[in-house]
Design an enzyme around this catalytic site. Structure first.
Site, PDB file in Angstrom:
ATOM      1  N   ARG A  64      -6.551  10.268   9.685  1.00 58.65           N
ATOM      2  CA  ARG A  64      -7.403  10.179   8.501  1.00 58.65           C
ATOM      3  C   ARG A  64      -8.839   9.910   8.910  1.00 58.65           C
ATOM      4  NH1 ARG A  64      -7.054  10.163   3.285  1.00 58.65           N
ATOM      5  NH2 ARG A  64      -4.763  10.287   3.361  1.00 58.65           N
ATOM      6  N   ASP A  98       2.862  13.037   7.582  1.00 56.98           N
ATOM      7  CA  ASP A  98       2.464  12.211   8.718  1.00 56.98           C
ATOM      8  C   ASP A  98       3.687  11.501   9.274  1.00 56.98           C
ATOM      9  OD1 ASP A  98       2.689   9.458   7.325  1.00 56.98           O
ATOM     10  OD2 ASP A  98       1.334  10.557   6.016  1.00 56.98           O
ATOM     11  N   ASN A 118     -19.571  -7.975 -24.750  1.00 58.26           N
ATOM     12  CA  ASN A 118     -20.013  -8.221 -23.377  1.00 58.26           C
ATOM     13  C   ASN A 118     -19.104  -7.534 -22.354  1.00 58.26           C
ATOM     14  OD1 ASN A 118     -17.731  -9.767 -23.585  1.00 58.26           O
ATOM     15  ND2 ASN A 118     -18.661 -11.671 -22.857  1.00 58.26           N
ATOM     16  N   ASP A 119     -18.252  -6.618 -22.833  1.00 59.30           N
ATOM     17  CA  ASP A 119     -17.363  -5.803 -22.007  1.00 59.30           C
ATOM     18  C   ASP A 119     -16.139  -6.559 -21.498  1.00 59.30           C
ATOM     19  OD1 ASP A 119     -16.887  -3.159 -21.147  1.00 59.30           O
ATOM     20  OD2 ASP A 119     -17.343  -3.714 -19.083  1.00 59.30           O
ATOM     21  N   HIS A 148       3.265   2.115  -0.648  1.00 60.94           N
ATOM     22  CA  HIS A 148       2.695   2.944   0.414  1.00 60.94           C
ATOM     23  C   HIS A 148       3.214   2.534   1.782  1.00 60.94           C
ATOM     24  CE1 HIS A 148      -0.186   5.563   2.356  1.00 60.94           C
ATOM     25  NE2 HIS A 148      -0.652   4.548   3.060  1.00 60.94           N
ATOM     26  N   ASP A 195       5.898  13.511   0.118  1.00 64.14           N
ATOM     27  CA  ASP A 195       4.914  12.456   0.316  1.00 64.14           C
ATOM     28  C   ASP A 195       5.121  11.390  -0.751  1.00 64.14           C
ATOM     29  OD1 ASP A 195       2.879  11.123   1.531  1.00 64.14           O
ATOM     30  OD2 ASP A 195       1.322  12.603   1.128  1.00 64.14           O
ATOM     31  N   LYS A 221      -1.024  13.362  11.774  1.00 61.01           N
ATOM     32  CA  LYS A 221      -2.217  13.257  10.930  1.00 61.01           C
ATOM     33  C   LYS A 221      -3.155  12.160  11.395  1.00 61.01           C
ATOM     34  CE  LYS A 221      -1.991  11.484   6.686  1.00 61.01           C
ATOM     35  NZ  LYS A 221      -1.677  11.367   5.245  1.00 61.01           N
TER      36      LYS A 221
END
Length: 330
Positions: free
Chosen positions: A194, A169, A37-38, A130, A218, A192
């Site tokens: 986005r 950025d 069933n994954d 990030h 980066d 920058k």
């Protein structure tokens, strides 16, 4: 390190083996099964009772598969009475989902952090989030490593005449400035905006890059869209060539072709927080396994992890303020 057990899912077992090599332990086996069933099931094939368990699993594509593997392994370790469970995520993909910048949008970074804590992780060990505020998404302690010392070592001893460090950025400019200080170089940044996940606009370059060789730093490269835009702006501003360096080299989609064949790019340098892409022998990969192994050793023995940043990135471990009565003779 006899009480340390290191497991790995299917995301990046090679990195886990390198970390284990530095620690002097063997990676313990895991049996991950997929049912008809994954659904997935994870079984840890080593004793965890009252032991210090570290599960190495960067969140790389297929990200949802590897996230589920991590949660199941954490839950299995908790059920096996592990003394402490540390989720070692060299790359935390959901760190990019860190703000509400549109109506009715989910904060995936916080949600996934809650899931990892709920599964049973006592601590998280990661690298180059990030955004630093993602720290606050976790209700468990987070040790946040940086790779800029390892990446700077690649350039030490080379001819850095007329070089300049460039951030794509302004948000990454603080880290780029610290990287530039390690190499004794000036710094510049792109302005920058986005537009979408794989499309950005860089209006201008803040700083004098004319006649210089750029070292573009980066935290993560996915599709390479930002880099292509930046290469055009740097060339327009008079930069002669560019060396690209990043911590997380995902290189998704057409990123390999875009960067490998770009005439303006002299080299691309990354780390092994994620598996390297196939078919790119020219890619330079610097290993951060020793850094993770040292952090694991310090965590296990109750020693300072922040001291790893001494001489590399003091912003991650500022000196503790001293109260006035600290100087009062006893």
């Amino acid at each position: 390190m006899n009480d340390v057990v290191v497991f790995s899912g299917s995301a990046h077992p090679a990195l886990a083996d390198r970390i284990c090599g530095h620690l002097g332990v063997s990676r313990s086996p895991v049996d991950i099964k997929r049912f008809s069933n994954d659904c997935l099931q994870a079984q840890l094939l080593a004793n965890c009772r009252q032991r210090d368990v570290y599960i190495v699993q960067p969140l790389v594509p297929p990200t949802q598969e590897h996230l589920m593997e991590l949660l199941l392994m954490i839950d299995a370790a908790r059920g096996a009475s592990a003394a402490q469970i540390t989720a070692v995520m060299p790359h935390y993909a959901y760190a990019r989902s860190d703000k509400k910048d549109a109506s009715r949008i989910s904060l995936g970074g916080r949600l996934v952090a809650d899931m990892i804590s709920t599964a049973g992780a006592h601590r998280v060990l990661t690298m180059a989030l990030h955004a630093p505020q993602v720290h606050g998404f976790f209700s468990t302690p987070v040790d946040h490593l940086t790779a800029i010392g390892v990446l700077a070592d690649h350039y030490r001893g080379t001819d850095l005449t007329d070089c300049i460090v460039v951030s794509p950025d302004l948000g990454n400019a603080k880290v780029a400035t610290q990287f530039a200080r390690l190499l004794g170089l000036p710094v510049a940044a792109g302005a920058k905006q986005r537009i979408s996940d794989d499309r950005v606009v860089i209006d201008s370059i803040v700083g004098d890059v004319a006649g210089r060789r750029a070292i573009v730093l980066d935290d993560e490269i996915a599709t390479g869209g930002s880099m292509l835009e930046l290469m055009d702006r740097l060339k327009d501003a008079g930069t002669t060539e560019a060396s690209i360096v990043c911590t997380h080299g995902l290189f998704a989609g057409k990123a390999v072709e875009r960067l490998r064949d770009h005439p303006f790019v002299t080299e691309v340098v990354t780390t092994d927080t994620v598996p390297p892409p196939p078919g790119w022998p020219e890619l330079t990969v610097r290993s951060v396994s020793a850094l993770f192994a040292e952090a694991i050793s310090r965590i296990h023995h109750g020693r300072s992890v922040s001291s790893l940043f001494e001489g590399v990135d003091p912003t991650h471990a500022p000196p503790q303020a001293r109260l006035p009565f600290d100087d009062t003779p006893s």
